[in-house]
Design a protein around this motif. Structure first.
Motif, PDB file in Angstrom:
ATOM      1  N   GLU A 161      31.168 124.167  43.295  1.00 37.57           N
ATOM      2  CA  GLU A 161      30.059 124.945  43.813  1.00 37.57           C
ATOM      3  C   GLU A 161      29.693 126.090  42.867  1.00 37.57           C
ATOM      4  N   TYR A 165      25.947 125.657  41.655  1.00 34.58           N
ATOM      5  CA  TYR A 165      25.078 126.248  42.673  1.00 34.58           C
ATOM      6  C   TYR A 165      25.190 127.770  42.673  1.00 34.58           C
ATOM      7  N   CYS A 167      23.126 131.413  44.802  1.00 36.16           N
ATOM      8  CA  CYS A 167      22.135 131.896  45.755  1.00 36.16           C
ATOM      9  C   CYS A 167      20.967 132.512  44.994  1.00 36.16           C
ATOM     10  N   PRO A 186      26.381 124.190  49.104  1.00 39.58           N
ATOM     11  CA  PRO A 186      25.038 123.611  49.257  1.00 39.58           C
ATOM     12  C   PRO A 186      24.860 122.860  50.571  1.00 39.58           C
ATOM     13  N   CYS A 208      20.850 128.357  48.775  1.00 32.53           N
ATOM     14  CA  CYS A 208      21.833 127.820  47.824  1.00 32.53           C
ATOM     15  C   CYS A 208      21.135 126.737  47.012  1.00 32.53           C
ATOM     16  N   THR A 209      20.916 127.004  45.737  1.00 29.66           N
ATOM     17  CA  THR A 209      20.112 126.135  44.878  1.00 29.66           C
ATOM     18  C   THR A 209      20.963 125.598  43.729  1.00 29.66           C
ATOM     19  N   GLN A 210      20.762 124.339  43.429  1.00 29.16           N
ATOM     20  CA  GLN A 210      21.457 123.742  42.295  1.00 29.16           C
ATOM     21  C   GLN A 210      20.810 124.212  40.992  1.00 29.16           C
TER      22      GLN A 210
END
Length: 221
Positions: A161, A165, A167, A186, A208-210
């Motif tokens: 994570e 990923y 924020c 995510p 929560c963005t990749q």
């Protein structure tokens, strides 16, 4: 009588001591070269003349050794072959041109301090032991790489994570913080990442963005 004169000139203790002194003088002259000045400057020209003289002493040393033990006997020894190669490389600095191959040959002059190894039996024994130990170290290196691979897999599973990923504001793409040590989760349970707060410090929403690059400034990235 000629052989007696050669043996007198090649008195082992005095001869070796003189060559060691010449090697150290040559090392000092190499370190005093000024690359910011042209090669034909007074300072660098003086150093080139000194180096040519010292290399002449090394050439005389090779000739005396060849007369003492014979040419075949001299080149049969690996350390003597090493010495002879460095003596030849010493003359490369006086060749014209500045191509890459010639510069690499001239750089071999920096190895001249290693000639002191050939003068001391204890140093030669250490070098020989190191060379002979290299094949035995292959298995040790392989074991270290194997454990590094295992820990890399563990780190990927534990911190996936934080590596992929973070924020950030879905509208502007501005992250909550550029240094997010443990990333975020995510939309799934489990893992080490945290849940993003609804509102960031700047007042915008957070999700929560990749990461597009797949690399984060975090524990794993």
């Amino acid at each position: 009588m000629g052989r007696a004169m050669r043996n007198a000139a090649y008195a082992p203790e005095d001869f070796e001591l003189m060559i060691i002194v010449v090697i150290f003088v040559n090392c000092i002259s190499l370190s005093l070269f000024r690359p910011t000045e042209p090669p034909d400057s007074t300072w660098n020209s003086t150093l080139d003349t000194l180096e040519l003289s010292l290399n002449g002493v090394f050439t005389l040393e090779v000739l005396l050794r060849c007369m003492h033990v014979g040419v075949r006997g001299y080149f049969r020894d690996r350390w003597s072959q090493f010495d002879f190669t460095l003596v030849l490389a010493g003359y490369s600095g006086f060749l014209g041109g500045g191509g890459g191959d010639l510069r690499a040959l001239r750089a071999m002059r920096a190895l001249r301090p290693l000639r002191t190894i050939t003068r001391f039996e204890s140093l030669r024994s250490v070098v020989v032991c190191l060379v002979e130990a290299v094949p035995l170290l292959v298995s040790v290196v392989g074991l270290v790489l194997f454990f590094a691979f295992i820990f890399a897999i563990a780190g990927q599973q534990l911190f996936m994570e934080s590596y992929h990923y973070r924020c950030q504001n879905p509208l502007t793409g501005v992250p909550e913080t550029y240094i997010d040590e443990f990333g975020c989760k995510p939309g799934r349970t489990g893992g080490i990442g945290r849940s993003c707060p609804a509102v960031g410090r700047l007042g915008g929403p957070l999700e929560c963005t990749q990461l597009a690059s797949g690399r984060g400034i975090s524990v794993a990235g």
